[in-house]
Design a protein around this motif. Structure first.
Motif, PDB file in Angstrom:
ATOM      1  N   PRO A   1       7.292   9.955  -1.904  1.00 49.01           N
ATOM      2  CA  PRO A   1       8.756   9.897  -1.812  1.00 49.01           C
ATOM      3  C   PRO A   1       9.170   9.491  -0.390  1.00 49.01           C
ATOM      4  O   PRO A   1       8.612  10.011   0.580  1.00 49.01           O
ATOM      5  CB  PRO A   1       9.183  11.333  -2.118  1.00 49.01           C
ATOM      6  CG  PRO A   1       8.035  11.941  -2.850  1.00 49.01           C
ATOM      7  CD  PRO A   1       6.800  11.267  -2.339  1.00 49.01           C
ATOM      8  N   GLY A   2      10.082   8.558  -0.309  1.00 49.55           N
ATOM      9  CA  GLY A   2      10.570   8.114   1.001  1.00 49.55           C
ATOM     10  C   GLY A   2       9.581   7.219   1.740  1.00 49.55           C
ATOM     11  O   GLY A   2       9.636   7.106   2.960  1.00 49.55           O
ATOM     12  N   TRP A   3       8.670   6.551   1.000  1.00 47.73           N
ATOM     13  CA  TRP A   3       7.657   5.708   1.647  1.00 47.73           C
ATOM     14  C   TRP A   3       8.307   4.594   2.469  1.00 47.73           C
ATOM     15  O   TRP A   3       7.731   4.130   3.460  1.00 47.73           O
ATOM     16  CB  TRP A   3       6.684   5.115   0.620  1.00 47.73           C
ATOM     17  CG  TRP A   3       7.325   4.220  -0.403  1.00 47.73           C
ATOM     18  CD1 TRP A   3       7.780   4.583  -1.631  1.00 47.73           C
ATOM     19  CD2 TRP A   3       7.603   2.820  -0.267  1.00 47.73           C
ATOM     20  NE1 TRP A   3       8.326   3.495  -2.287  1.00 47.73           N
ATOM     21  CE2 TRP A   3       8.230   2.405  -1.465  1.00 47.73           C
ATOM     22  CE3 TRP A   3       7.383   1.880   0.734  1.00 47.73           C
ATOM     23  CZ2 TRP A   3       8.639   1.087  -1.677  1.00 47.73           C
ATOM     24  CZ3 TRP A   3       7.787   0.558   0.527  1.00 47.73           C
ATOM     25  CH2 TRP A   3       8.422   0.170  -0.671  1.00 47.73           C
ATOM     26  N   GLU A   4       9.515   4.213   2.095  1.00 44.92           N
ATOM     27  CA  GLU A   4      10.193   3.125   2.811  1.00 44.92           C
ATOM     28  C   GLU A   4      10.367   3.467   4.291  1.00 44.92           C
ATOM     29  O   GLU A   4      10.342   2.593   5.155  1.00 44.92           O
ATOM     30  CB  GLU A   4      11.583   2.851   2.200  1.00 44.92           C
ATOM     31  CG  GLU A   4      11.556   2.331   0.761  1.00 44.92           C
ATOM     32  CD  GLU A   4      11.571   3.438  -0.286  1.00 44.92           C
ATOM     33  OE1 GLU A   4      11.323   4.614   0.076  1.00 44.92           O
ATOM     34  OE2 GLU A   4      11.816   3.133  -1.462  1.00 44.92           O
ATOM     35  N   ARG A   5      10.521   4.780   4.573  1.00 42.03           N
ATOM     36  CA  ARG A   5      10.728   5.199   5.968  1.00 42.03           C
ATOM     37  C   ARG A   5       9.463   5.029   6.810  1.00 42.03           C
ATOM     38  O   ARG A   5       9.515   5.094   8.025  1.00 42.03           O
ATOM     39  CB  ARG A   5      11.178   6.669   6.019  1.00 42.03           C
ATOM     40  CG  ARG A   5      12.632   6.872   5.652  1.00 42.03           C
ATOM     41  CD  ARG A   5      13.115   8.263   6.058  1.00 42.03           C
ATOM     42  NE  ARG A   5      12.403   9.313   5.344  1.00 42.03           N
ATOM     43  CZ  ARG A   5      12.748   9.769   4.126  1.00 42.03           C
ATOM     44  NH1 ARG A   5      13.806   9.276   3.519  1.00 42.03           N
ATOM     45  NH2 ARG A   5      12.047  10.712   3.537  1.00 42.03           N
ATOM     46  N   LEU A   6       8.333   4.836   6.152  1.00 39.06           N
ATOM     47  CA  LEU A   6       7.072   4.689   6.898  1.00 39.06           C
ATOM     48  C   LEU A   6       6.769   3.237   7.269  1.00 39.06           C
ATOM     49  O   LEU A   6       5.815   2.965   7.997  1.00 39.06           O
ATOM     50  CB  LEU A   6       5.905   5.266   6.082  1.00 39.06           C
ATOM     51  CG  LEU A   6       5.921   6.790   5.930  1.00 39.06           C
ATOM     52  CD1 LEU A   6       4.947   7.227   4.853  1.00 39.06           C
ATOM     53  CD2 LEU A   6       5.585   7.472   7.251  1.00 39.06           C
ATOM     54  N   GLU A   7       7.602   2.315   6.753  1.00 41.33           N
ATOM     55  CA  GLU A   7       7.382   0.913   7.131  1.00 41.33           C
ATOM     56  C   GLU A   7       7.587   0.764   8.633  1.00 41.33           C
ATOM     57  O   GLU A   7       8.576   1.258   9.180  1.00 41.33           O
ATOM     58  CB  GLU A   7       8.371   0.011   6.389  1.00 41.33           C
ATOM     59  CG  GLU A   7       7.895  -0.346   4.999  1.00 41.33           C
ATOM     60  CD  GLU A   7       8.730  -1.467   4.386  1.00 41.33           C
ATOM     61  OE1 GLU A   7       8.462  -2.626   4.708  1.00 41.33           O
ATOM     62  OE2 GLU A   7       9.650  -1.137   3.630  1.00 41.33           O
TER      63      GLU A   7
ATOM     64  N   ALA B   1       0.846  -1.206   0.000  1.00 34.58           N
ATOM     65  CA  ALA B   1       0.000   0.000   0.000  1.00 34.58           C
ATOM     66  C   ALA B   1       0.876   1.248   0.000  1.00 34.58           C
ATOM     67  O   ALA B   1       0.606   2.216  -0.726  1.00 34.58           O
ATOM     68  CB  ALA B   1      -0.930  -0.002   1.199  1.00 34.58           C
ATOM     69  N   LEU B   2       1.952   1.223   0.788  1.00 36.11           N
ATOM     70  CA  LEU B   2       2.853   2.381   0.847  1.00 36.11           C
ATOM     71  C   LEU B   2       3.536   2.600  -0.495  1.00 36.11           C
ATOM     72  O   LEU B   2       3.627   3.724  -0.990  1.00 36.11           O
ATOM     73  CB  LEU B   2       3.903   2.181   1.940  1.00 36.11           C
ATOM     74  CG  LEU B   2       3.396   2.309   3.384  1.00 36.11           C
ATOM     75  CD1 LEU B   2       4.470   1.862   4.364  1.00 36.11           C
ATOM     76  CD2 LEU B   2       2.969   3.747   3.687  1.00 36.11           C
TER      77      LEU B   2
END
Ligand SMILES: [Zn+2]
Length: 474
Positions: A348-354, A341-342
């Motif tokens: 941008p930088g969605w990986e940091r929201l995992e 979903a992210l």
């Protein structure tokens, strides 16, 4: 001054605002049946001095509430319809209140209440500060199933409005700039001739054959339409039993594409396929056009405005207890689904929201020029005036839309904070629109640039009527 007054009004009346949202959450009424929800909002607006016109555009649960005189006309939209089959109590584990019952899986209890509260707060601040202008609240029914706003646009209730705001619960705080797909929703009825399927098949003309051949034709057509087009169908009626040739069969199609005229073009070809299927099977075709929407034109000027106000007001801070609730809810979603979903959000930088459960940041919109592959009736409003439907964080990151998890969050503490936050963003943005003429000018320059050469024509056939009885009741 006017802005701080509006925000203070919401703080003072927070409990009452939450109570209205919670009552609509409990009613959980389906589209066009939102009688109590619509009346609750309309009566509250009336109590605060708005004049209310009920039953607009031929829909008993659609209304327009207006306050003020002179100056610019600014609007806020609110929805209040629930969804089937997602009934859920206020707990983070699946526990329907009514098995198979309705629930606010899209958080429209908050949608209606935040718009109402924002409009009322702005109205008092405008009055106290002698601001000229008209504030309209649009009570918009059946977003999920009947595209209430398209009928309201056709009836002219959005004529003359200069900017329209709307709030939708989401997983992030931002004013999205992605477009959506235009669509047509159409039913194809085929009428044939029945016979004994084994004893005298030569006498029969199968309506089910026509439905199947039409589907095959459309599945071949798929290769020759624009990349982002979508065509999907269900067979709603296909006969009773195999030893009787079905004399009646029905399919229901949704046809979508990024631009309205692309849908029109594809739809004309789908009609030919349907006619071909009727010709081949010697059945009679009857086309029932249900509804249609445009693609969305989100306003960058209004996205910037709501983003600035979100930052000014400050995103909600959740209590330990609320975060624990969100954490429990998010355990119902596998981490890989959250990651998908992210990633799909393309932020941008969605990986940091995992690993983050609730996102408290307020990013700039990142999705200008992107197309989301759903459709919404907000789109038709966006062709009439600059429009922005912004999101506030109400649900844990990655929980699926229209889910029981979202019902639980929309009726409890996290949802309440999102509601108050959004009410303030709406009130503050309305005040800005009334006090800074340059904002509307900028929004309209952008609007005229984006719609240049294209005029909005209702995608609905002239004789189409709102599908008020879609749930099989009147
Ligand atoms: Zn929704």
């Amino acid at each position: 001054m006017a802005k701080s007054g509006a925000l203070a009004w919401i703080d003072e009346h927070g409990k009452g605002i939450v109570d209205i949202s919670d009552r609509i959450w409990e009613y959980a009424e389906l589209g066009f049946e939102e009688v109590r929800s619509a009346e609750l909002l309309a009566a509250e607006l009336e109590r605060h001095g708005f004049s209310v016109e009920r039953g607009v555009a031929g829909m008993p649960t659609a209304f327009v509430a207006s306050w003020g005189r002179g100056g610019p006309v600014v609007g806020v939209m609110g929805e209040y319809d629930a969804l089937m089959g997602v009934s859920q109590g206020k707990t983070p584990r699946k526990a329907p209140i009514v098995e198979g019952g309705t629930g606010h899986g899209c958080g429209h209890n908050i949608h209606g209440a935040s718009g109402m509260a924002g409009a009322i707060a702005a109205r008092y601040a405008a009055e106290r500060n002698g601001l000229r202008g008209i504030i309209r609240f649009y009570g918009c029914p059946a977003e999920e199933s009947g595209s209430g706003k398209v009928w309201m646009v056709r009836a002219g209730v959005f004529d003359g409005v200069e900017a329209v705001l709307s709030h939708h619960p989401g997983a992030m705080n931002y004013g999205p700039l992605g477009s959506s797909l235009a669509n047509n929703s159409v039913k194809f009825h085929f009428h044939g001739k029945t016979s004994h399927a084994a004893g005298s098949p030569e006498q029969g003309r199968s309506a089910l054959d026509a439905v199947e051949l039409m589907n095959i034709g459309v599945n071949y057509l798929r290769e020759h339409v624009v990349q982002d087009a979508r065509m999907h169908y269900v067979i709603e009626a296909g006969g009773g039993q195999p030893n009787v040739v079905p004399d009646y069969a029905r399919s229901w199609y949704l046809i979508r594409a990024p631009e309205r005229d692309q849908v029109d073009g594809i739809y004309a070809r789908v009609l030919k396929v349907a006619e071909g299927a009727a010709l081949m099977t010697e059945t009679r075709l009857e086309v029932e056009f249900l509804k249609a929407v445009y693609n969305k034109l989100p306003s960058k000027a209004l996205s910037d405005l709501v983003t600035a106000n979100m930052r000014l007001i400050g995103a909600p801070k959740w209590t330990e207890e609320e975060l624990a609730f969100a954490e429990e809810l998010s355990k119902n979603v596998p981490p890989e689904q959250v990651r998908d979903a992210l990633r799909k959000s393309k932020r941008p930088g969605w990986e940091r929201l995992e690993g983050v459960v609730m996102d408290a940041s307020v990013p700039d919109a990142w999705d200008e020029g992107e197309v989301s592959h759903g459709s919404t009736d907000v789109s038709d409003v966006s062709w009439k005036a600059p429009t922005m439907e912004f999101y506030t964080a109400t649900w844990p990151l990655g929980t699926p839309g229209h889910s029981w998890m979202n019902v639980a969050a929309s009726g409890t503490g996290i949802g309440h904070r999102s509601l108050i936050f959004a009410s303030k963003v709406i009130a503050a943005s309305l005040i800005d629109l009334l006090t800074e003429p340059g904002l509307l000018r900028k929004a309209w320059e952008e609007q005229n640039r984006r719609t240049m050469g294209k005029t909005y024509r209702s995608p609905l056939p002239a004789d189409a009527k709102p599908p008020l009885t879609m749930w099989g009741k009147s």
